[in-house]
Design a protein around this motif. Structure first.
Motif, PDB file in Angstrom:
ATOM      1  N   ASP A  53      51.822  -0.183 -21.174  1.00  0.00           N
ATOM      2  CA  ASP A  53      51.166   1.028 -20.698  1.00  0.00           C
ATOM      3  C   ASP A  53      51.780   2.245 -21.389  1.00  0.00           C
ATOM      4  O   ASP A  53      53.002   2.346 -21.536  1.00  0.00           O
ATOM      5  N   GLY A  54      50.911   3.158 -21.810  1.00  0.00           N
ATOM      6  CA  GLY A  54      51.369   4.350 -22.499  1.00  0.00           C
ATOM      7  C   GLY A  54      51.398   4.226 -24.001  1.00  0.00           C
ATOM      8  O   GLY A  54      51.507   5.239 -24.712  1.00  0.00           O
ATOM      9  N   ASP A  55      51.317   3.008 -24.531  1.00  0.00           N
ATOM     10  CA  ASP A  55      51.271   2.829 -25.992  1.00  0.00           C
ATOM     11  C   ASP A  55      49.988   3.439 -26.545  1.00  0.00           C
ATOM     12  O   ASP A  55      48.898   3.233 -26.001  1.00  0.00           O
ATOM     13  N   GLU A  56      50.119   4.181 -27.636  1.00  0.00           N
ATOM     14  CA  GLU A  56      48.964   4.717 -28.350  1.00  0.00           C
ATOM     15  C   GLU A  56      48.851   3.998 -29.688  1.00  0.00           C
ATOM     16  O   GLU A  56      49.796   3.991 -30.474  1.00  0.00           O
ATOM     17  N   VAL A  57      47.701   3.387 -29.932  1.00  0.00           N
ATOM     18  CA  VAL A  57      47.467   2.609 -31.152  1.00  0.00           C
ATOM     19  C   VAL A  57      46.549   3.406 -32.067  1.00  0.00           C
ATOM     20  O   VAL A  57      45.490   3.883 -31.631  1.00  0.00           O
ATOM     21  N   PHE A  60      38.751   7.221 -43.933  1.00  0.00           N
ATOM     22  CA  PHE A  60      38.013   7.041 -42.685  1.00  0.00           C
ATOM     23  C   PHE A  60      38.578   7.878 -41.550  1.00  0.00           C
ATOM     24  O   PHE A  60      38.089   7.792 -40.425  1.00  0.00           O
ATOM     25  N   GLY A  61      39.620   8.681 -41.826  1.00  0.00           N
ATOM     26  CA  GLY A  61      40.270   9.383 -40.726  1.00  0.00           C
ATOM     27  C   GLY A  61      41.057   8.398 -39.890  1.00  0.00           C
ATOM     28  O   GLY A  61      41.717   7.502 -40.427  1.00  0.00           O
ATOM     29  N   ILE A  62      40.966   8.527 -38.575  1.00  0.00           N
ATOM     30  CA  ILE A  62      41.715   7.636 -37.693  1.00  0.00           C
ATOM     31  C   ILE A  62      40.822   7.094 -36.585  1.00  0.00           C
ATOM     32  O   ILE A  62      39.779   7.666 -36.255  1.00  0.00           O
ATOM     33  N   CYS A  63      41.276   5.983 -36.035  1.00  0.00           N
ATOM     34  CA  CYS A  63      40.699   5.418 -34.801  1.00  0.00           C
ATOM     35  C   CYS A  63      41.866   5.196 -33.861  1.00  0.00           C
ATOM     36  O   CYS A  63      42.762   4.397 -34.155  1.00  0.00           O
ATOM     37  N   THR A  64      41.876   5.918 -32.754  1.00  0.00           N
ATOM     38  CA  THR A  64      43.049   5.890 -31.882  1.00  0.00           C
ATOM     39  C   THR A  64      42.646   5.706 -30.422  1.00  0.00           C
ATOM     40  O   THR A  64      41.533   6.068 -30.014  1.00  0.00           O
ATOM     41  N   GLY A  65      43.558   5.144 -29.661  1.00  0.00           N
ATOM     42  CA  GLY A  65      43.344   4.980 -28.234  1.00  0.00           C
ATOM     43  C   GLY A  65      44.671   4.713 -27.542  1.00  0.00           C
ATOM     44  O   GLY A  65      45.564   4.076 -28.119  1.00  0.00           O
TER      45      GLY A  65
END
Length: 422
Positions: free
Chosen positions: A391-395, A410-415
């Motif tokens: 929990d709290g990890d940002e990928v 492509f920029g980024i894809c984050t969550g």
């Protein structure tokens, strides 16, 4: 060939020079409807404003309402001729030597918005259907070895057709959307009932996805050698996976709740025209595919991929793997042709995921399942370690092709992973 020059300031490290011009949909933070745009440097060019000013003067786009829509679907449906016409027009309008926008301050202010401070990026298309393939041989081999042993890790059918399952389009979200840890059933311990609760093996999956342009009529397959004209471009995709839920449920019908809780995509669609300079030979296929999958031009794209994890409370993110789109065994055109060979009809805006893209060595594995060998190893993430996501990890995924003096990125894809809500 020298890099193209725009009157818009494009930093040297930018993913979005004139050579790229990826498409997305945005809304001004001051209000208004969503509308299509293209990225140029740190700005987005409002295509509805460009169209309203009559700057699309080619025969296909001059009187089209495709850029007054709240999604790209109508433009996707128009096909390659319209896409090429738009690309040529936009490259000219944004070039350093073209005065139309450059010298008209009022029009420029109406058309160009700083991405960071003025806009919110949205899902670029309405996704009617989402299919996820399983097209990386290295990923298939690793998964098979983990779950079935090294004797016969890849089933025989895998080398004859692109394996896939139908995903859940409703839970595809734009980059930056938080992902709540899912709950469900998992393997029972000994003779006890199945475990039920928050997933203990939450994972990322490093993927890309093809965006369908013109579809096909029900009952009319798309020839593999024409499939490229039905693919508009690519996005980054994180097909988040709950490995414990998936392992318990997937026999006999495949993934369900272990996948359907969330899939993240990047906001900018990089067109196949922009990626053309990075086309490369795809892996040799043995045995030879059946005729409907044998393509005259068997190519992938050289797209370096990276994954970073930022643990909760930290400012710094840590690189955990590097892979490449060119590792795919089954190409995106083969995937699309196979999808329609039974007569299935695709529609503009449909999303076709590649499946996890893994390379041949530990440093290029595309998910934690492989990187930690299903939790048996520890993966270093700065001063901490991971078996699976906490929990709290940002990928964050990113991808950038390196041209001669320019990038096509492509920029980024984050969550970020949120704890299970009560």
């Amino acid at each position: 060939m020298a890099p193209l020059r725009s009157f818009v300031d494009v930093p040297p490290e930018s993913h979005f020079p004139l050579e790229n011009l990826p498409y997305g949909v945005f809304r001004s933070i001051s209000g208004g409807d969503p509308r299509p745009g293209v990225a140029i440097g740190d700005y987005v060019l409002d295509l509805s404003a460009v169209a309203e000013a009559g700057l699309f003067d080619g025969p296909l786009l001059k009187n089209s309402s495709c850029f007054s829509q709240t999604s790209l679907n109508k433009f996707l449906e128009m096909g390659r001729s319209a896409w090429e016409e738009a690309r040529l027009t936009l490259q000219k309008l944004l070039s350093a030597d073209e005065p139309t926008l450059r010298d008209d301050e009022k029009l420029r202010e109406k058309c160009l918005f700083p991405v960071q401070s003025k806009v919110k990026l949205l899902l670029p298309m309405v996704i009617g259907d989402y299919t996820d393939f399983f097209s990386s041989m290295h990923h298939a081999k690793n998964c098979g070895t983990i779950f079935r042993g090294p004797e016969n890790p890849i089933p025989q059918n895998w080398f004859h057709l692109p394996i896939a399952y139908h995903g859940r389009a409703s839970s595809v979200v734009i980059s930056g959307t938080d992902i709540t840890r899912p709950r469900g059933q998992a393997y029972p311990a000994a003779n006890s009932p199945p475990y039920f609760g928050p997933s203990k093996k939450l994972d990322f999956e490093l993927e890309m996805a093809a965006i369908v342009g013109p579809g096909n009529e029900l009952g009319h397959p798309i020839n593999v050698n024409n499939a490229v004209d039905h693919i508009f471009g690519l996005v980054l995709m994180n097909d988040w996976s709950a490995r414990d839920i998936q392992a318990w449920e997937y026999v006999p019908l495949g993934p369900f709740l272990g996948k359907s809780f969330g899939t993240s995509i990047s906001p900018w669609i990089v067109t196949l025209d922009a990626l053309a300079p990075f086309a490369c030979e795809a892996p040799k296929q043995e045995p030879e595919p059946l005729p409907y999958l044998s393509e005259a031009r068997h190519v992938n794209y050289d797209i370096p991929l990276e994954v970073y994890i930022k643990p909760a409370g930290l400012e710094h993110q840590f690189l955990v793997t590097k892979s490449n789109f060119n590792h795919l065994y089954w190409t995106i055109t083969q995937q699309l042709a196979h999808h329609t060979v039974n007569g299935c009809n695709l529609r503009p805006g449909d999303l076709l995921g590649t499946g996890t893209i893994s390379g041949p060595n530990q440093e290029s594995f595309g998910c934690l399942l492989e990187l930690t060998w299903n939790g048996q190893k520890q993966l270093s993430v700065g001063d901490s370690s991971r078996n699976f996501l906490e929990d709290g990890d940002e990928v964050t995924f990113t991808a950038c092709c390196k041209g001669d003096g320019y990038n096509v990125g492509f920029g980024i894809c984050t969550g970020k992973v949120l704890p299970l809500s009560s």
